[in-house]
Motif scaffolding. Structure first.
Motif, PDB file in Angstrom:
ATOM      1  N   VAL A 322       0.859  -1.189   0.000  1.00 38.64           N
ATOM      2  CA  VAL A 322       0.000   0.000   0.000  1.00 38.64           C
ATOM      3  C   VAL A 322       0.892   1.234   0.000  1.00 38.64           C
ATOM      4  O   VAL A 322       1.786   1.374   0.842  1.00 38.64           O
ATOM      5  CB  VAL A 322      -0.926   0.016   1.229  1.00 38.64           C
ATOM      6  CG1 VAL A 322      -1.808   1.260   1.219  1.00 38.64           C
ATOM      7  CG2 VAL A 322      -1.783  -1.252   1.263  1.00 38.64           C
ATOM      8  N   ALA A 323       0.673   2.120  -0.979  1.00 38.57           N
ATOM      9  CA  ALA A 323       1.479   3.342  -1.099  1.00 38.57           C
ATOM     10  C   ALA A 323       0.594   4.569  -0.921  1.00 38.57           C
ATOM     11  O   ALA A 323      -0.560   4.581  -1.344  1.00 38.57           O
ATOM     12  CB  ALA A 323       2.164   3.375  -2.458  1.00 38.57           C
ATOM     13  N   ILE A 324       1.138   5.594  -0.296  1.00 41.14           N
ATOM     14  CA  ILE A 324       0.417   6.853  -0.128  1.00 41.14           C
ATOM     15  C   ILE A 324       1.401   8.010  -0.214  1.00 41.14           C
ATOM     16  O   ILE A 324       2.513   7.940   0.337  1.00 41.14           O
ATOM     17  CB  ILE A 324      -0.344   6.894   1.226  1.00 41.14           C
ATOM     18  CG1 ILE A 324      -1.156   8.187   1.328  1.00 41.14           C
ATOM     19  CG2 ILE A 324       0.595   6.710   2.407  1.00 41.14           C
ATOM     20  CD1 ILE A 324      -2.138   8.195   2.478  1.00 41.14           C
ATOM     21  N   LEU A 338      -4.544   7.463   6.559  1.00 40.72           N
ATOM     22  CA  LEU A 338      -3.575   6.589   7.219  1.00 40.72           C
ATOM     23  C   LEU A 338      -4.230   5.681   8.253  1.00 40.72           C
ATOM     24  O   LEU A 338      -3.979   4.476   8.285  1.00 40.72           O
ATOM     25  CB  LEU A 338      -2.476   7.421   7.892  1.00 40.72           C
ATOM     26  CG  LEU A 338      -1.431   8.064   6.973  1.00 40.72           C
ATOM     27  CD1 LEU A 338      -0.517   8.982   7.771  1.00 40.72           C
ATOM     28  CD2 LEU A 338      -0.600   6.999   6.254  1.00 40.72           C
ATOM     29  N   PHE A 339      -5.075   6.262   9.098  1.00 39.61           N
ATOM     30  CA  PHE A 339      -5.580   5.514  10.252  1.00 39.61           C
ATOM     31  C   PHE A 339      -7.036   5.063  10.110  1.00 39.61           C
ATOM     32  O   PHE A 339      -7.504   4.245  10.894  1.00 39.61           O
ATOM     33  CB  PHE A 339      -5.421   6.359  11.518  1.00 39.61           C
ATOM     34  CG  PHE A 339      -4.008   6.838  11.726  1.00 39.61           C
ATOM     35  CD1 PHE A 339      -2.997   5.940  12.040  1.00 39.61           C
ATOM     36  CD2 PHE A 339      -3.680   8.174  11.586  1.00 39.61           C
ATOM     37  CE1 PHE A 339      -1.700   6.376  12.223  1.00 39.61           C
ATOM     38  CE2 PHE A 339      -2.379   8.618  11.776  1.00 39.61           C
ATOM     39  CZ  PHE A 339      -1.382   7.715  12.089  1.00 39.61           C
ATOM     40  N   GLY A 340      -7.754   5.620   9.122  1.00 38.20           N
ATOM     41  CA  GLY A 340      -9.161   5.288   8.951  1.00 38.20           C
ATOM     42  C   GLY A 340     -10.035   6.066   9.938  1.00 38.20           C
ATOM     43  O   GLY A 340      -9.548   6.875  10.749  1.00 38.20           O
ATOM     44  N   HIS A 341     -11.349   5.833   9.916  1.00 35.10           N
ATOM     45  CA  HIS A 341     -12.244   6.505  10.862  1.00 35.10           C
ATOM     46  C   HIS A 341     -13.472   5.631  11.094  1.00 35.10           C
ATOM     47  O   HIS A 341     -13.749   4.685  10.341  1.00 35.10           O
ATOM     48  CB  HIS A 341     -12.653   7.888  10.325  1.00 35.10           C
ATOM     49  CG  HIS A 341     -13.406   7.843   9.035  1.00 35.10           C
ATOM     50  ND1 HIS A 341     -14.727   7.454   8.926  1.00 35.10           N
ATOM     51  CD2 HIS A 341     -13.012   8.122   7.753  1.00 35.10           C
ATOM     52  CE1 HIS A 341     -15.127   7.514   7.677  1.00 35.10           C
ATOM     53  NE2 HIS A 341     -14.095   7.910   6.931  1.00 35.10           N
ATOM     54  N   VAL A 342     -14.192   5.974  12.159  1.00 34.50           N
ATOM     55  CA  VAL A 342     -15.431   5.255  12.467  1.00 34.50           C
ATOM     56  C   VAL A 342     -16.604   6.127  12.053  1.00 34.50           C
ATOM     57  O   VAL A 342     -16.484   7.345  11.836  1.00 34.50           O
ATOM     58  CB  VAL A 342     -15.508   4.911  13.968  1.00 34.50           C
ATOM     59  CG1 VAL A 342     -14.430   3.912  14.336  1.00 34.50           C
ATOM     60  CG2 VAL A 342     -15.423   6.161  14.836  1.00 34.50           C
ATOM     61  N   LYS A 343     -17.734   5.521  11.979  1.00 36.44           N
ATOM     62  CA  LYS A 343     -18.959   6.233  11.596  1.00 36.44           C
ATOM     63  C   LYS A 343     -19.245   7.350  12.594  1.00 36.44           C
ATOM     64  O   LYS A 343     -19.181   7.148  13.805  1.00 36.44           O
ATOM     65  CB  LYS A 343     -20.131   5.248  11.553  1.00 36.44           C
ATOM     66  CG  LYS A 343     -21.447   5.864  11.133  1.00 36.44           C
ATOM     67  CD  LYS A 343     -22.539   4.811  11.113  1.00 36.44           C
ATOM     68  CE  LYS A 343     -23.879   5.422  10.734  1.00 36.44           C
ATOM     69  NZ  LYS A 343     -24.960   4.408  10.719  1.00 36.44           N
ATOM     70  N   GLY A 344     -19.505   8.548  12.074  1.00 31.71           N
ATOM     71  CA  GLY A 344     -19.820   9.700  12.921  1.00 31.71           C
ATOM     72  C   GLY A 344     -18.623  10.414  13.496  1.00 31.71           C
ATOM     73  O   GLY A 344     -18.766  11.316  14.335  1.00 31.71           O
ATOM     74  N   ASP A 352     -17.920   3.324   8.693  1.00 33.78           N
ATOM     75  CA  ASP A 352     -16.528   3.061   9.067  1.00 33.78           C
ATOM     76  C   ASP A 352     -15.659   2.953   7.811  1.00 33.78           C
ATOM     77  O   ASP A 352     -16.118   2.519   6.751  1.00 33.78           O
ATOM     78  CB  ASP A 352     -16.416   1.752   9.851  1.00 33.78           C
ATOM     79  CG  ASP A 352     -17.086   1.840  11.215  1.00 33.78           C
ATOM     80  OD1 ASP A 352     -17.482   2.965  11.606  1.00 33.78           O
ATOM     81  OD2 ASP A 352     -17.221   0.794  11.876  1.00 33.78           O
ATOM     82  N   LYS A 353     -14.409   3.338   7.945  1.00 32.19           N
ATOM     83  CA  LYS A 353     -13.464   3.244   6.816  1.00 32.19           C
ATOM     84  C   LYS A 353     -12.105   2.774   7.335  1.00 32.19           C
ATOM     85  O   LYS A 353     -11.590   3.287   8.322  1.00 32.19           O
ATOM     86  CB  LYS A 353     -13.311   4.608   6.136  1.00 32.19           C
ATOM     87  CG  LYS A 353     -12.322   4.576   4.973  1.00 32.19           C
ATOM     88  CD  LYS A 353     -12.102   5.944   4.364  1.00 32.19           C
ATOM     89  CE  LYS A 353     -11.055   5.895   3.272  1.00 32.19           C
ATOM     90  NZ  LYS A 353     -10.790   7.234   2.685  1.00 32.19           N
ATOM     91  N   LYS A 354     -11.580   1.804   6.657  1.00 32.92           N
ATOM     92  CA  LYS A 354     -10.238   1.327   7.013  1.00 32.92           C
ATOM     93  C   LYS A 354      -9.174   2.284   6.503  1.00 32.92           C
ATOM     94  O   LYS A 354      -9.292   2.821   5.402  1.00 32.92           O
ATOM     95  CB  LYS A 354      -9.979  -0.060   6.413  1.00 32.92           C
ATOM     96  CG  LYS A 354     -10.786  -1.177   7.055  1.00 32.92           C
ATOM     97  CD  LYS A 354     -10.400  -2.518   6.432  1.00 32.92           C
ATOM     98  CE  LYS A 354     -11.162  -3.661   7.094  1.00 32.92           C
ATOM     99  NZ  LYS A 354     -10.777  -4.980   6.521  1.00 32.92           N
ATOM    100  N   GLY A 355      -8.131   2.469   7.280  1.00 30.52           N
ATOM    101  CA  GLY A 355      -7.004   3.293   6.860  1.00 30.52           C
ATOM    102  C   GLY A 355      -5.909   2.444   6.217  1.00 30.52           C
ATOM    103  O   GLY A 355      -5.997   1.213   6.157  1.00 30.52           O
ATOM    104  N   LYS A 356      -4.885   3.104   5.716  1.00 35.61           N
ATOM    105  CA  LYS A 356      -3.793   2.412   5.018  1.00 35.61           C
ATOM    106  C   LYS A 356      -3.061   1.436   5.939  1.00 35.61           C
ATOM    107  O   LYS A 356      -2.635   0.358   5.496  1.00 35.61           O
ATOM    108  CB  LYS A 356      -2.794   3.423   4.451  1.00 35.61           C
ATOM    109  CG  LYS A 356      -3.399   4.423   3.462  1.00 35.61           C
ATOM    110  CD  LYS A 356      -3.968   3.758   2.230  1.00 35.61           C
ATOM    111  CE  LYS A 356      -4.456   4.783   1.210  1.00 35.61           C
ATOM    112  NZ  LYS A 356      -5.124   4.151   0.053  1.00 35.61           N
TER     113      LYS A 356
END
Length: 587
Positions: A322-324, A338-344, A352-356
């Motif tokens: 994974v490159a960024i 990089l770290f993702g986030h949770v809903k809200g 929710d979203k996964k980070g790198k």
């Protein structure tokens, strides 16, 4: 050859007559009157021909035949007798006598026998000489057959192995074993099946073939690469009776070529320069390690290629890479990437979203342009690298990570540390192992190889068949500083591919900026020389001429000006000797 004759007879008249006739015919003749004197004469003279009376004063002379043969195996003996007996004649011939004459022996018979014997001897000597030469030639061929390191194999018209030299053992034991069989037991063998098409063509067309590479694995512990050449096997009438193969084991050479090719490339990285070879060695050592790696170098030097090589040649190659680009995103976006986030977690965070870091679990995370991240993210990244865990934006749950971190930058991080824009502790955490990529101008020997590589790729991309660049274009490439490094070289060639309608890229196909660089450079050189004309004094020119003994070519080189400029000086300062153009040829 010697033509010596010994006459042994107890009758003086016979001895006198024989000696007289033979000496006049040009032979060297000795005589003996009895058995004992005959023995001594045989030992002393070792004649080529002996006329021997079979009865010497009652003594049987047959034992002298054996003595004469022992003294000189080439001695020819002709028996003479006044009392011919069949038994005695047969015994004499059995002991080695050549002929048997009855007295009285007339002159013509005597000379004819002597002449025939010496002609026979000459023919026999010539025959022995030819035989000896043939034997020496045969031994010489056998020595070559045994000594040559290449396998030599003869094959008949039915594709059966006729013979093979000992060197064939080392290349293929099966072929050698087949060559040792009796003709009735011979058969075709698998080792030569790959050669059959070219052998058949040779037999049909009577034309040789060369450098036919084949793999052989029958009867050997491992596959060998063989270079084979073949020619028709001809008899004395130049009729094709088979084929002769010469096979050379080039396995080591093939492996070396493969090694050199691997040295020129390492997982899509092209370069054979010393600096790149050192980098390849580092990559091999660190590929299977989880050590954090920092890749530094100017923009366009191929930092992401190095990162991918580290991943795909290591033990994490089956996991994600994974490159960024840290410089392409704002602080907030980069944090969530990089770290993702949770809903809200923030406005519009509907799920929710996964980070790198999470996506790269088990694999490698490549942080490009790490020197451009904000102080806040530097602090957060430091904690992640230290603790091997992180939390999504808007969440309190810590997530463990198992990744290899590779960072890259074209910035001088030490200078940023001095300015206070980059954390020292993060620098040490990232810089466990640094791989410093050299700019293209410091590895110019790789330019031809890179050019060939890019031309091959661009031919596929544009569906063209451009063979490469001209020598003049290559010379420009070798002189150009390449501030954009490999990326600029690739872009320059891509633009040239678009403009080129020929098979070879010429300087006219290069970009305007590229041509402008060399145009300005040339103008600057001309301007420098023009200014130089006005700064040279009479004394400087005179000193240069004196130092070079008025050699105008050497003087112009010494002054770093052209010959035409030197001529203007000679006229300007009224030097006594005005050079002619033709004089320069003598310089």
């Amino acid at each position: 050859m010697n033509r010596s004759i010994l006459v042994i007879d107890d009758e003086e008249s016979v001895r006198f007559t024989f000696c007289s006739f033979l000496e006049k015919a040009g032979y060297q003749v000795w005589q003996a009157e009895n058995y004992l004197s005959g023995q001594k004469a045989i030992s002393s003279y070792k004649p080529d021909l002996i006329f021997l009376d079979i009865h010497l004063q009652g003594e049987p002379a047959l034992s002298l035949i054996q003595q004469a043969k022992e003294e000189n195996s080439q001695c020819t003996i002709v028996l003479i007798t006044g009392r011919p007996q069949l038994g005695t004649a047969l015994e004499a011939l059995r002991l080695g006598a050549f002929d048997y004459l009855c007295k009285p022996v007339i002159k013509d018979t005597l000379l004819r026998v002597a002449n025939n014997i010496f002609k026979y001897k000459e023919l026999e000597a010539e025959k022995q000489k030819i035989f000896k030469q043939k034997e020496e030639y045969r031994q010489h061929l056998e020595a070559i057959w045994r000594s040559v390191q290449d396998a030599i194999i003869t094959i008949d018209m039915d594709m059966n192995v006729i013979d093979a030299n000992p060197a064939t053992k080392k290349i293929c034991q099966n072929i050698y074993d087949e060559s040792q069989k009796e003709k009735k037991d011979k058969k075709t063998i698998p080792c030569l099946e790959t050669c059959y098409p070219v052998i058949q063509q040779t037999l049909e067309t009577q034309k040789s073939f060369h450098d036919y590479c084949i793999p052989i694995c029958y009867g050997t512990p491992e596959e060998k690469i063989i270079n084979a050449s073949g020619s028709p096997l001809l008899d004395e009438n130049k009729k094709t009776i088979g084929c002769v193969l010469v096979m050379r084991d080039i396995t080591k050479i093939s492996r070396l070529e493969k090694t050199f090719q691997e040295m020129e490339k390492f997982y899509n990285i092209v370069g054979k320069s010393k600096s790149m070879q050192e980098i390849y060695e580092i990559l091999k050592e660190v590929a299977n390690s989880d050590t954090t790696v920092l890749i530094t170098g100017e923009s366009g030097t191929g930092k992401e290629l190095i990162a991918r090589a580290l991943h795909y040649t290591g033990n994490r190659k089956n996991k994600p890479f994974v490159a960024i680009n840290c410089a392409a995103l704002s602080e907030t976006l980069l944090e969530t990437e990089l770290f993702g986030h949770v809903k809200g977690a923030f406005t519009n965070a509907f799920s929710d979203k996964k980070g790198k870091f999470e996506i790269a679990d088990g694999g490698c995370l490549f942080l490009d342009e790490i020197g451009d991240i904000s102080p806040m993210l530097q602090s957060k990244l430091l904690r992640v690298l230290q603790n091997k865990e992180f939390e999504r934006v808007g969440d309190t749950k810590m997530l463990k990570m198992d990744i290899k971190v590779i960072a890259a930058t074209n910035c001088d991080l030490k200078n940023k540390i001095k300015k206070g824009t980059f954390r020292l502790d993060l620098y040490y955490r990232l810089n466990v192992l640094e791989i410093k990529l050299p700019p293209l101008r410091e590895r110019r020997e790789d330019i031809p190889l890179l050019t060939e590589h890019f031309c091959s790729r661009l031919n596929e991309k544009f569906k063209k068949n451009i063979h490469g660049i001209s020598q003049e274009t290559l010379e420009l490439f070798m002189r150009y500083p390449w501030p954009g490094n490999i990326r600029e070289l690739e872009n320059t060639l891509e633009q040239a591919f678009i403009l080129c309608r020929d098979k070879i890229i010429q300087p006219t196909h290069l970009s305007y900026e590229f041509q402008e660089y060399f145009g300005q450079n040339k103008a600057q050189e001309s301007k420098t020389e023009k200014n130089r004309v006005h700064t040279l004094s009479y004394e400087e020119v005179a000193k240069a001429l004196a130092k070079t003994k008025w050699n105008k070519t050497k003087a112009s080189r010494f002054l770093k000006i052209s010959r035409q400029t030197l001529y203007r000086y000679l006229v300007r300062y009224n030097f006594e000797e005005i050079p002619q153009i033709s004089d320069e040829k003598n310089g």
